[in-house]
Motif scaffolding. Structure first.
Motif, PDB file in Angstrom:
ATOM      1  N   SER A 419      47.751  19.763  34.129  1.00  0.00           N
ATOM      2  CA  SER A 419      46.566  20.404  33.568  1.00  0.00           C
ATOM      3  C   SER A 419      46.768  21.905  33.705  1.00  0.00           C
ATOM      4  N   GLU A 420      45.924  22.680  33.027  1.00  0.00           N
ATOM      5  CA  GLU A 420      46.091  24.132  33.099  1.00  0.00           C
ATOM      6  C   GLU A 420      45.886  24.638  34.528  1.00  0.00           C
ATOM      7  N   ASP A 421      44.900  24.099  35.231  1.00  0.00           N
ATOM      8  CA  ASP A 421      44.668  24.523  36.618  1.00  0.00           C
ATOM      9  C   ASP A 421      45.846  24.164  37.507  1.00  0.00           C
ATOM     10  N   GLU A 422      46.412  22.977  37.317  1.00  0.00           N
ATOM     11  CA  GLU A 422      47.561  22.561  38.116  1.00  0.00           C
ATOM     12  C   GLU A 422      48.760  23.469  37.864  1.00  0.00           C
ATOM     13  N   PHE A 423      48.977  23.796  36.593  1.00  0.00           N
ATOM     14  CA  PHE A 423      50.112  24.642  36.246  1.00  0.00           C
ATOM     15  C   PHE A 423      50.008  26.006  36.914  1.00  0.00           C
ATOM     16  N   TRP A 424      48.833  26.621  36.824  1.00  0.00           N
ATOM     17  CA  TRP A 424      48.680  27.974  37.362  1.00  0.00           C
ATOM     18  C   TRP A 424      48.456  27.981  38.868  1.00  0.00           C
ATOM     19  N   ASP A 425      48.365  26.807  39.477  1.00  0.00           N
ATOM     20  CA  ASP A 425      48.392  26.738  40.931  1.00  0.00           C
ATOM     21  C   ASP A 425      49.818  26.899  41.456  1.00  0.00           C
ATOM     22  N   CYS A 452      53.635  22.514  28.181  1.00  0.00           N
ATOM     23  CA  CYS A 452      52.819  21.407  28.688  1.00  0.00           C
ATOM     24  C   CYS A 452      52.220  20.575  27.554  1.00  0.00           C
ATOM     25  N   VAL A 453      52.258  19.271  27.740  1.00  0.00           N
ATOM     26  CA  VAL A 453      51.619  18.350  26.813  1.00  0.00           C
ATOM     27  C   VAL A 453      50.111  18.576  26.860  1.00  0.00           C
ATOM     28  N   ASP A 454      49.483  18.573  25.697  1.00  0.00           N
ATOM     29  CA  ASP A 454      48.022  18.718  25.635  1.00  0.00           C
ATOM     30  C   ASP A 454      47.394  17.374  25.973  1.00  0.00           C
TER      31      ASP A 454
END
Length: 501
Positions: A419-425, A452-454
């Motif tokens: 997810s976007e939050d996971e990626f930027w963590d 990243c897959v949507d």
């Protein structure tokens, strides 16, 4: 340099037009060694596919000026004419210098020299506003480090200056048998501590069977050498050869000599061992005769073409995961218990503590040690996944979570399911967005958008209106053996497989 300057001027003008109209664009290279699905719209891309020249090899300074779409086999060929060699040569001959820099690449010499981008002195880029700049450790340093592993989201890479080392004719290989995960990690570490080794990697064939392979550059052969090649159609695939050696010499090291270019591209035929899945898919016997007869299709350039055309990347787990050495055994045990397929590839990587998109400061939550300079062990996890899309995504997300927990990082050439939050963590969003703002790149797709897959679109196709042609293609790409046949057909036809029709 005249042709290069003309190409850069044309690219700059094209980028400037997109910038003035505030239209996002993508960078088209003509090929890819990524396993992520991709399609380029012709009116929303900048074409760099003609940047394929080695402009200069300086034998005094031991550097090369090379354009980003030069594949590794041509780059090696050009440098060997001067008795020189790139310190890090990616194992697939079609991987390009630009792809190695902007997409994160390492190989069996990376325990000594680091990732491919660490062998680069400077780069030339066309920024997203059309301005042409140079970046290095002394000039635009933040851009130089930020562009490594950024997948073209900060601008268009047009030139690299790469360091070279002295080349030799052969690589002396020693196959060291290992009989456990713990021994494989220990032996790999010991091999990287030996300064006489130029190359180190390993193959695990099972929980109690594997080999750590060390290589040393050599000009002379011993009186009675074991000379072995891997690039000709009658030669064995490298991993099968290693397995044969392990069977013949299960307890003692085995030494042989390999011509340099055969060693560098030893995994090209069969794409390590993933080519075996093509034989299984088509239910073709897998033996020396069939490998010889189908050799043309078993080189990575053809295989990547077929992989993208067939859509089968959505059914295979193809991930490289770099794990802190202190957690490597735990991770391998997890892969064994969760997936159970073999072989697995081991490749030690030097970690110098410098941070970029290619080398993030991990946000691993449970005992991560990668914030220092602990070296990494890459584990190549390549095998069949579930045919259920939801189960396939769940397995990949579970794998990503385990890597994050252990303070590791995955290589983003492959599909990512964060997810976007996971990626930027994991990655430095604040620093990355500051770079995009500073260098006028905010209109370009972000790295999260590209890799990243949507997840929001997965499984939400109900009610979606699609043309008859689109529905027929979807049927073909999900039906055995139509998807495989279509992929082979497209590879043989040689049509461009990245440009949208």
């Amino acid at each position: 340099m005249g042709a290069h300057e003309d190409s850069v001027a044309s690219i700059s003008a094209s980028v400037r037009q997109f910038h003035e109209k505030k239209i996002p664009f993508r960078i088209y290279h003509g090929s890819t060694n990524s396993t992520r699905p991709a399609a380029f719209q012709r009116d929303k891309m900048v074409d760099t596919s003609n940047l394929t020249r080695v402009l200069k090899v300086d034998t005094v300074s031991k550097i090369a000026l090379v354009e980003p779409n030069v594949p590794m086999d041509r780059f090696v060929e050009a440098t060997l004419q001067h008795g020189l060699l790139p310190p890090v040569v990616m194992e697939f001959p079609g991987i390009t210098t630009g792809g190695g820099f902007a997409g994160t690449s390492g190989e069996s010499s990376s325990f000594k020299h680091g990732f491919f981008d660490r062998t680069t002195n400077s780069i030339e880029m066309v920024l997203a506003n059309g301005e042409v700049v140079t970046a290095s450790e002394k000039e635009n340093t933040d851009l130089f480090h930020g562009a490594a592993g950024s997948f073209g989201t900060l601008g268009v890479l047009t030139l690299l200056e790469i360091r070279l080392i002295e080349a030799k004719k052969y690589v002396e290989l020693t196959y060291h048998p290992v009989k456990s995960f713990a021994e494989s990690v220990k032996k790999t570490h010991e091999a990287t501590e030996d300064a006489s080794n130029d190359y180190v990697d390993g193959i695990l064939f099972g929980p109690r069977s594997g080999t750590v392979i060390t290589g040393r550059l050599a000009n002379a052969l011993p009186p009675k050498p074991n000379l072995q090649r891997f690039t000709q159609s009658t030669d064995p695939w490298f991993y099968l050869h290693a397995k044969t050696i392990l069977a013949k010499s299960p307890s003692t090291p085995f030494i042989e000599h390999v011509p340099l270019t055969d060693y560098l591209f030893r995994y090209d035929r069969g794409a390590f061992w993933t080519g075996t899945y093509a034989f299984k898919y088509f239910k073709v016997p897998f033996n020396r005769i069939t490998r010889w007869a189908l050799d043309h299709f078993m080189h990575t350039r053809i295989m990547y073409h077929a992989l993208h055309a067939s859509g089968m990347s959505k059914q295979y787990i193809i991930q490289d995961l770099a794990i802190p050495a202190s957690h490597a055994q735990e991770f391998i045990e997890y892969v064994d218990e969760t997936f159970g397929f073999y072989p697995l590839w081991l490749c030690p990587l030097r970690h110098d503590g410098k941070v970029s998109m290619a080398h993030p400061v991990s946000a691993g939550k449970e005992g991560s040690t990668t914030e220092g300079e602990e070296d990494l062990l890459n584990v190549g996890v390549w095998g069949p996944g579930s045919t259920s899309r939801s189960a396939f995504i769940a397995a990949n997300r579970q794998l990503e979570a385990k890597v994050h927990q252990l303070g590791g990082v995955k290589w983003l050439y492959a599909q990512a399911f964060y997810s976007e939050d996971e990626f930027w963590d994991i990655y430095d969003r604040k620093g990355y967005e500051a770079l995009r703002e500073k260098y006028h790149a905010t209109a370009l797709p972000s790295i999260f958008d590209k890799v990243c897959v949507d997840l929001s679109k997965e499984g939400n196709g109900k009610g979606e209106k699609r043309s008859i042609r689109a529905r027929l293609r979807s049927f073909a790409l999900t039906t055995w053996p139509l998807s495989g046949v279509y992929g082979v057909y497209k590879a043989v036809a040689g049509d461009d497989y990245l440009l949208a029709k």
